[in-house]
Design a protein around this motif. Structure first.
Motif, mmCIF file in Angstrom:
data_model
loop_
_atom_site.group_PDB
_atom_site.id
_atom_site.type_symbol
_atom_site.label_atom_id
_atom_site.label_comp_id
_atom_site.label_asym_id
_atom_site.label_seq_id
_atom_site.Cartn_x
_atom_site.Cartn_y
_atom_site.Cartn_z
ATOM 1 N N ASP A 18 0.832 -1.203 0.000
ATOM 2 C CA ASP A 18 0.000 0.000 0.000
ATOM 3 C C ASP A 18 0.872 1.261 0.000
ATOM 4 O O ASP A 18 0.659 2.177 -0.801
ATOM 5 N N GLU A 19 1.868 1.294 0.883
ATOM 6 C CA GLU A 19 2.727 2.472 0.974
ATOM 7 C C GLU A 19 3.641 2.615 -0.243
ATOM 8 O O GLU A 19 3.908 3.726 -0.701
ATOM 9 N N ALA A 20 4.119 1.500 -0.786
ATOM 10 C CA ALA A 20 4.963 1.555 -1.987
ATOM 11 C C ALA A 20 4.181 2.145 -3.160
ATOM 12 O O ALA A 20 4.706 2.972 -3.920
ATOM 13 N N ILE A 21 2.934 1.751 -3.292
ATOM 14 C CA ILE A 21 2.088 2.291 -4.367
ATOM 15 C C ILE A 21 1.881 3.790 -4.165
ATOM 16 O O ILE A 21 1.969 4.569 -5.119
ATOM 17 N N LYS A 22 1.646 4.212 -2.928
ATOM 18 C CA LYS A 22 1.464 5.643 -2.658
ATOM 19 C C LYS A 22 2.736 6.436 -2.948
ATOM 20 O O LYS A 22 2.677 7.520 -3.541
ATOM 21 N N VAL A 23 3.883 5.911 -2.532
ATOM 22 C CA VAL A 23 5.162 6.590 -2.794
ATOM 23 C C VAL A 23 5.381 6.717 -4.296
ATOM 24 O O VAL A 23 5.751 7.784 -4.801
ATOM 25 N N HIS A 24 5.138 5.640 -5.019
ATOM 26 C CA HIS A 24 5.329 5.658 -6.473
ATOM 27 C C HIS A 24 4.377 6.641 -7.140
ATOM 28 O O HIS A 24 4.763 7.386 -8.033
ATOM 29 N N ARG A 25 3.136 6.667 -6.687
ATOM 30 C CA ARG A 25 2.145 7.583 -7.255
ATOM 31 C C ARG A 25 2.557 9.037 -7.006
ATOM 32 O O ARG A 25 2.431 9.893 -7.871
ATOM 33 N N ASP A 26 3.068 9.322 -5.805
ATOM 34 C CA ASP A 26 3.447 10.686 -5.455
ATOM 35 C C ASP A 26 4.756 11.136 -6.100
ATOM 36 O O ASP A 26 4.870 12.286 -6.525
ATOM 37 N N LEU A 27 5.750 10.245 -6.153
ATOM 38 C CA LEU A 27 7.064 10.629 -6.683
ATOM 39 C C LEU A 27 7.267 10.271 -8.140
ATOM 40 O O LEU A 27 8.022 10.941 -8.832
ATOM 41 N N GLY A 28 6.631 9.202 -8.591
ATOM 42 C CA GLY A 28 6.818 8.730 -9.956
ATOM 43 C C GLY A 28 8.116 7.977 -10.112
ATOM 44 O O GLY A 28 8.957 7.940 -9.209
ATOM 45 N N PRO A 29 8.321 7.360 -11.282
ATOM 46 C CA PRO A 29 9.561 6.636 -11.553
ATOM 47 C C PRO A 29 10.684 7.613 -11.912
ATOM 48 O O PRO A 29 10.429 8.786 -12.193
ATOM 49 N N GLY A 30 11.917 7.122 -11.883
ATOM 50 C CA GLY A 30 13.034 7.915 -12.385
ATOM 51 C C GLY A 30 14.007 8.438 -11.343
ATOM 52 O O GLY A 30 15.019 9.044 -11.691
ATOM 53 N N LEU A 31 13.738 8.203 -10.057
ATOM 54 C CA LEU A 31 14.652 8.664 -9.018
ATOM 55 C C LEU A 31 15.607 7.535 -8.629
ATOM 56 O O LEU A 31 15.444 6.390 -9.025
ATOM 57 N N PHE A 32 16.604 7.869 -7.823
ATOM 58 C CA PHE A 32 17.536 6.858 -7.338
ATOM 59 C C PHE A 32 16.875 5.983 -6.279
ATOM 60 O O PHE A 32 15.981 6.421 -5.547
ATOM 61 N N GLU A 33 17.361 4.754 -6.157
ATOM 62 C CA GLU A 33 16.830 3.794 -5.192
ATOM 63 C C GLU A 33 16.821 4.360 -3.780
ATOM 64 O O GLU A 33 15.878 4.144 -3.021
ATOM 65 N N GLN A 34 17.871 5.074 -3.414
ATOM 66 C CA GLN A 34 18.011 5.610 -2.060
ATOM 67 C C GLN A 34 16.843 6.529 -1.691
ATOM 68 O O GLN A 34 16.383 6.531 -0.555
#
Length: 128
Positions: A12-28
């Motif tokens: 649930d939280e991973a989906i929210k983080v991805h939705r808010d930040l989007g792809p393309g950032l560093f893993e860290q």
């Protein structure tokens, strides 16, 4: 809390983080933000946890690191790669076997849709 309940919160939280930040950032970045979100949900979270490895009568201090360990039971391996490979899955399965943990999640934040970047891996290795 059962491992499936912990996993559901992580997804649930991973989906929210991805939705808010989007792809393309560093893993860290994803690791840090996801860890903070999980802590805010009341889970015990450790990041970049080093573990020793005993092999052939020798102990190697901090031989490998787990990206995120949730509730001392669920191993999360964070990726931000174009495509997950078999090597990524093998890496997580090895961590699970060495830590004697049953379940881990491989999370690739570079997918267009986060649900396509989630792999649940189960350690079925049994030590004799």
């Amino acid at each position: 809390m059962k491992i499936d309940e912990i996993s559901a919160i992580v997804v649930d939280e991973a989906i929210k983080v991805h939705r808010d930040l989007g792809p393309g950032l560093f893993e860290q970045i994803y690791e840090t933000v996801l860890a903070g979100r999980l802590e805010a949900r009341g889970l015990k979270v450790q990041t970049q946890v080093g573990f020793p490895l005993e092999f052939d009568g020798h102990v190697f201090d901090k031989a490998f690191k787990v990206d995120i360990l949730v509730e001392e039971r669920l191993v999360l391996e964070i990726k931000a790669v174009e495509q997950l490979t078999k090597a990524h899955g093998k890496q997580l399965l090895t961590y699970l076997r060495l830590l004697k943990q049953p379940v881990g999640l491989l999370l690739n934040f570079s997918e267009a849709v986060m649900k396509d970047g989630i792999r649940r891996l189960v350690n079925d290795h049994r030590s004799e």
